[in-house]
Design an enzyme around this catalytic site. Structure first.
Site, PDB file in Angstrom:
ATOM      1  N   GLU A 192      -7.975 -12.888 -23.767  1.00 38.66           N
ATOM      2  CA  GLU A 192      -6.706 -12.921 -22.638  1.00 38.66           C
ATOM      3  C   GLU A 192      -6.562 -14.370 -22.282  1.00 38.66           C
ATOM      4  O   GLU A 192      -5.777 -14.727 -21.662  1.00 38.66           O
ATOM      5  CB  GLU A 192      -7.085 -12.171 -21.733  1.00 38.66           C
ATOM      6  CG  GLU A 192      -8.121 -12.280 -21.007  1.00 38.66           C
ATOM      7  CD  GLU A 192      -8.443 -11.130 -19.881  1.00 38.66           C
ATOM      8  OE1 GLU A 192      -7.424 -10.449 -19.359  1.00 38.66           O
ATOM      9  OE2 GLU A 192      -9.687 -11.008 -18.933  1.00 38.66           O
ATOM     10  N   ARG A 208     -15.447  -2.716 -17.434  1.00 36.34           N
ATOM     11  CA  ARG A 208     -15.268  -4.326 -17.464  1.00 36.34           C
ATOM     12  C   ARG A 208     -16.006  -5.110 -16.048  1.00 36.34           C
ATOM     13  O   ARG A 208     -15.786  -4.150 -14.982  1.00 36.34           O
ATOM     14  CB  ARG A 208     -13.868  -4.246 -17.305  1.00 36.34           C
ATOM     15  CG  ARG A 208     -13.547  -6.218 -17.612  1.00 36.34           C
ATOM     16  CD  ARG A 208     -12.055  -6.453 -17.587  1.00 36.34           C
ATOM     17  NE  ARG A 208     -11.297  -6.165 -16.011  1.00 36.34           N
ATOM     18  CZ  ARG A 208     -10.082  -6.176 -16.017  1.00 36.34           C
ATOM     19  NH1 ARG A 208      -9.402  -6.629 -17.175  1.00 36.34           N
ATOM     20  NH2 ARG A 208      -9.535  -5.929 -15.093  1.00 36.34           N
ATOM     21  N   ARG A 225     -11.262  -0.908 -14.702  1.00 34.11           N
ATOM     22  CA  ARG A 225     -10.992  -2.173 -13.952  1.00 34.11           C
ATOM     23  C   ARG A 225     -12.220  -2.076 -12.632  1.00 34.11           C
ATOM     24  O   ARG A 225     -11.819  -1.574 -11.595  1.00 34.11           O
ATOM     25  CB  ARG A 225      -9.857  -2.591 -13.409  1.00 34.11           C
ATOM     26  CG  ARG A 225      -8.766  -2.754 -14.731  1.00 34.11           C
ATOM     27  CD  ARG A 225      -7.525  -2.756 -14.107  1.00 34.11           C
ATOM     28  NE  ARG A 225      -6.518  -3.613 -14.960  1.00 34.11           N
ATOM     29  CZ  ARG A 225      -5.738  -2.871 -15.814  1.00 34.11           C
ATOM     30  NH1 ARG A 225      -5.596  -1.765 -15.696  1.00 34.11           N
ATOM     31  NH2 ARG A 225      -4.879  -3.899 -16.657  1.00 34.11           N
ATOM     32  N   HIS A 276       0.757  -1.110  -0.056  1.00 32.98           N
ATOM     33  CA  HIS A 276      -0.083   0.130   0.100  1.00 32.98           C
ATOM     34  C   HIS A 276       0.995   1.128  -0.019  1.00 32.98           C
ATOM     35  O   HIS A 276       0.545   2.532  -0.474  1.00 32.98           O
ATOM     36  CB  HIS A 276      -1.098  -0.099   1.252  1.00 32.98           C
ATOM     37  CG  HIS A 276      -2.184  -0.781   0.834  1.00 32.98           C
ATOM     38  ND1 HIS A 276      -2.819  -1.657   1.958  1.00 32.98           N
ATOM     39  CD2 HIS A 276      -2.912  -0.871  -0.186  1.00 32.98           C
ATOM     40  CE1 HIS A 276      -3.854  -1.899   1.485  1.00 32.98           C
ATOM     41  NE2 HIS A 276      -4.030  -1.810   0.017  1.00 32.98           N
ATOM     42  N   CYS A 325      -5.729  -3.780 -24.498  1.00 36.20           N
ATOM     43  CA  CYS A 325      -6.175  -2.796 -23.272  1.00 36.20           C
ATOM     44  C   CYS A 325      -4.810  -3.459 -22.293  1.00 36.20           C
ATOM     45  O   CYS A 325      -4.876  -2.812 -21.096  1.00 36.20           O
ATOM     46  CB  CYS A 325      -7.358  -2.763 -22.721  1.00 36.20           C
ATOM     47  SG  CYS A 325      -7.767  -4.439 -22.460  1.00 36.20           S
ATOM     48  N   ARG A 343       2.166 -14.159 -13.798  1.00 33.98           N
ATOM     49  CA  ARG A 343       2.870 -12.679 -13.943  1.00 33.98           C
ATOM     50  C   ARG A 343       3.106 -11.832 -12.785  1.00 33.98           C
ATOM     51  O   ARG A 343       3.672 -10.875 -12.706  1.00 33.98           O
ATOM     52  CB  ARG A 343       1.560 -11.875 -14.852  1.00 33.98           C
ATOM     53  CG  ARG A 343       0.289 -11.622 -14.046  1.00 33.98           C
ATOM     54  CD  ARG A 343      -0.931 -11.185 -14.968  1.00 33.98           C
ATOM     55  NE  ARG A 343      -1.144  -9.761 -14.862  1.00 33.98           N
ATOM     56  CZ  ARG A 343      -2.322  -8.975 -15.119  1.00 33.98           C
ATOM     57  NH1 ARG A 343      -3.223  -9.760 -15.829  1.00 33.98           N
ATOM     58  NH2 ARG A 343      -2.295  -7.940 -14.825  1.00 33.98           N
ATOM     59  N   ASN A 366      -1.931  -8.716 -20.982  1.00 35.38           N
ATOM     60  CA  ASN A 366      -1.089  -9.157 -19.636  1.00 35.38           C
ATOM     61  C   ASN A 366      -1.375 -10.722 -19.458  1.00 35.38           C
ATOM     62  O   ASN A 366      -0.532 -11.299 -19.130  1.00 35.38           O
ATOM     63  CB  ASN A 366      -1.621  -8.317 -18.486  1.00 35.38           C
ATOM     64  CG  ASN A 366      -1.673  -6.669 -18.753  1.00 35.38           C
ATOM     65  OD1 ASN A 366      -0.781  -6.139 -19.784  1.00 35.38           O
ATOM     66  ND2 ASN A 366      -2.044  -5.608 -18.186  1.00 35.38           N
ATOM     67  N   ASP A 367      -2.654 -11.064 -19.469  1.00 35.98           N
ATOM     68  CA  ASP A 367      -3.187 -12.241 -19.327  1.00 35.98           C
ATOM     69  C   ASP A 367      -2.843 -13.275 -20.437  1.00 35.98           C
ATOM     70  O   ASP A 367      -2.516 -14.215 -20.141  1.00 35.98           O
ATOM     71  CB  ASP A 367      -4.604 -12.431 -18.798  1.00 35.98           C
ATOM     72  CG  ASP A 367      -4.710 -12.002 -17.214  1.00 35.98           C
ATOM     73  OD1 ASP A 367      -3.888 -12.593 -16.457  1.00 35.98           O
ATOM     74  OD2 ASP A 367      -5.493 -11.360 -16.801  1.00 35.98           O
TER      75      ASP A 367
END
Ligand code: PEP
Ligand code: MG
Length: 574
Positions: free
Chosen positions: A433, A332, A296, A189, A504, A467, A456-457
């Protein structure tokens, strides 16, 4: 002069004096046994300290400046939740009675125990939550000993060095030039907050706190993850030059904000942004984005004990839609699972043997139909306020699509029955993905209104590389010939079906991939706002028609070395 390496979280280079903070878990704990008659009084002393910390956190939340990063409020709430968690404060109270420990001892023992449990988890995000527990207990320790937080003059422009800094304390250090921290990683965080405060930081330095003294001269490079202590003149000069070059580059790029994104051969390109929270729309607009290509939504659900209901979600979605002023917003549906877990269920949920391959994204939503319906209704209602597109993550099966469309029809029915407005023609798309979906992209393109490629995926699943696992990070290869084929094949399938398609994943924001994607026929890129102008500059110098045959040759080869050579040429040739 010496230097330390850690995890850079971005933000560029800063040069300044050190201010070393006395925070963190290495503080000595005053351990004393109490006698049996003193239990109630000791528990009361702990309760008073807990009250004091609760008030401190509430005061910090209330006093947040209007320009505080959007994550700040959420992080303070997480710390209040940890403070009130029976597994921490309740167990510490019990330990006072059971072991006759003083409050400091009971609190530190319980915090270390909990932190160790988090530390043992496979998931990096959850592992980092152990740090939050220690930060909260550190605050309680301070209250017990009557000492106050990091003492700094509010206006002191310094590079702060600490073993660890709780997000709540970080908020009080608004004059910070940068942060050098011994603990934590890129998803802590503290890192998230530093990033959104736009302050350079390097985490995981290991021993900065013990090696650096107040007023030492420091160079902190948040991009490279380097901290140089007491630099000599030649190193200082070199970093000053790099710092100035970074500034010049930012100014040059700024001039492109109002310039239309168009290739030399006249192809208009959409440059959209990825956002996690409604507040980020400001960055999107400042960068001149043509829309939100990926919202997201799972970030609205994380770090809280109660999940957001339909109305709260509607507020968040419609806030983005209105702020984007008629530009399209792609929302999404929940992509929970793998490295994104719900706090509300994390503590009790059994850890799946392989969460990235488990009940993630659309699989999770379909297993929770009432929650999914509430989200679908909220998104539909937001569509009455502007151009909304609905995007479904991690689709691989036709029946997942059918079930989603059936629930969407039900959500529409429910809204009609309530007399609520929505856009009946709201476009529905799928993330491509999972390699299976890329291989069958034509099917999904024919069934849906648009596709969006999540590289990414796609890379993670095509190469079987987690990842989030740094042990195999060097094998995560975006330009692996297999990955390029899957991306090219998806684009071809969508274009053949006459359906819009975007990228994306992070590849869209990598300007080293811009010409490759243009050559594959991509006209819609969605990325972090900070990358948008750099990608635009690549587009302005590119001729998409001329790139196409070269990219076809590149995709046709299965030889990685050849791919590297062709990519290099693509990038540097006129
Ligand atoms: C992707 O997988 O490329 C993507 C954009 O989704 P996320 O990074 O949220 O998984
Ligand atoms: Mg994804």
């Amino acid at each position: 002069m010496f230097s330390l390496n850690g995890t850079g979280i971005g933000g560029g280079i800063v040069i300044g004096r050190a201010r070393v903070l006395d925070t963190g878990s290495r503080r000595d704990v005053a351990r004393q046994r109490i006698d049996a008659h003193g239990v109630a009084a000791e528990q009361q002393r702990l309760d008073q300290a807990l009250d004091q910390v609760r008030n401190e956190l509430a005061g910090l939340a209330k006093g947040l400046p209007r320009d505080a990063p959007s994550e700040a409020q959420a992080l303070l709430e997480v710390h209040v939740m940890i403070l009130d968690d029976p597994a921490l404060s309740g167990a510490a109270r019990a330990a006072i009675a059971e072991h006759l420990w003083n409050a400091e001892w009971a609190m530190s023992a319980q915090a270390s125990h909990l932190a160790a449990q988090f530390e043992a988890l496979a998931d990096e995000y959850l592992r980092e939550r152990g740090r939050d527990v220690l930060q909260v207990s550190e605050r309680v320790m301070r209250a017990l000993s009557g000492s106050v937080g990091p003492q700094v003059r509010a206006s002191e422009p310094a590079i702060f060095i600490a073993e660890d800094i709780a997000p709540a304390d970080m908020l009080t250090l608004r004059s910070a030039l940068g942060f050098g921290i011994d603990l934590g990683g890129s998803t802590s965080h503290t890192a998230i907050l530093a990033r959104s405060m736009n302050v350079p930081a390097v985490l995981g330095l290991g021993s900065a706190r013990s090696l650096i003294h107040d007023d030492d001269w420091l160079i902190l490079d948040g991009d490279a993850g380097v901290l140089v202590v007491d630099p000599d003149e030649s190193v200082l000069a070199e970093y000053r030059e790099r710092q100035a070059a970074g500034e010049r580059e930012r100014k040059r790029l700024q001039q492109l904000v109002g310039v239309a994104a168009r290739t030399i051969d006249g192809r208009a390109i959409e440059l959209e942004v990825n956002i996690e929270r409604p507040e980020e729309v400001a960055d999107a607009l400042a960068a001149g984005a043509s829309g939100v290509g990926l919202f997201r939504t799972e970030f609205l659900f994380m770090n809280r004990s109660e999940l957001p209901g339909e109305d709260e979600q509607f507020e968040a979605y419609s806030q983005v839609v209105r702020a984007m002023g008629g530009r399209p917003v792609t929302i999404r549906t929940l992509d929970i699972g793998a490295d994104k877990t719900l706090h509300a269920t994390a503590a009790t949920a059994a850890v799946a043997p392989n969460p990235a391959l488990g009940q993630r994204a659309i699989r999770y939503s379909l297993a929770q139909p009432e929650m999914f319906l509430a989200q679908l209704r909220a998104i539909l209602r937001a569509s009455a306020h502007g151009k909304v597109r609905l995007l479904v993550p991690m689709i691989a099966h036709d029946h997942e699509l059918e079930s989603t469309l059936a629930l969407l029809a039900k959500a529409r029915e429910q809204l009609r029955a309530r007399g609520e407005r929505f856009d009946p023609a709201m476009p529905i798309g799928a993330m491509i993905e999972v390699p299976a979906a890329a291989l069958c992209a034509g099917f999904f393109a024919r069934k849906l209104d648009f596709l969006s490629i999540g590289t990414n995926d796609l890379i993670q699943y095509a190469l079987a590389i987690d990842r989030a696992d740094h042990e195999v990070a060097s094998l995560y290869e975006p330009f692996h010939p297999a990955v390029l084929r899957l991306v090219a094949m998806t684009l071809r399938a969508a274009l053949k079906a006459g359906k819009p398609v975007s990228v994306c994943g992070e590849m869209a924001g990598d300007w080293g991939a811009t010409r490759l994607l243009l050559g594959m026929g991509l006209t819609d890129f969605s990325m972090h706002p900070a990358s948008l102008l750099r990608v635009k500059r690549e587009i302005l110098r590119s001729d998409a028609a001329k790139l196409a045959p070269r990219v076809r040759r590149l995709v046709a080869t299965d030889d990685p070395a050849r791919v590297a050579v062709l990519l290099e040429r693509l990038q540097h040739d006129a």
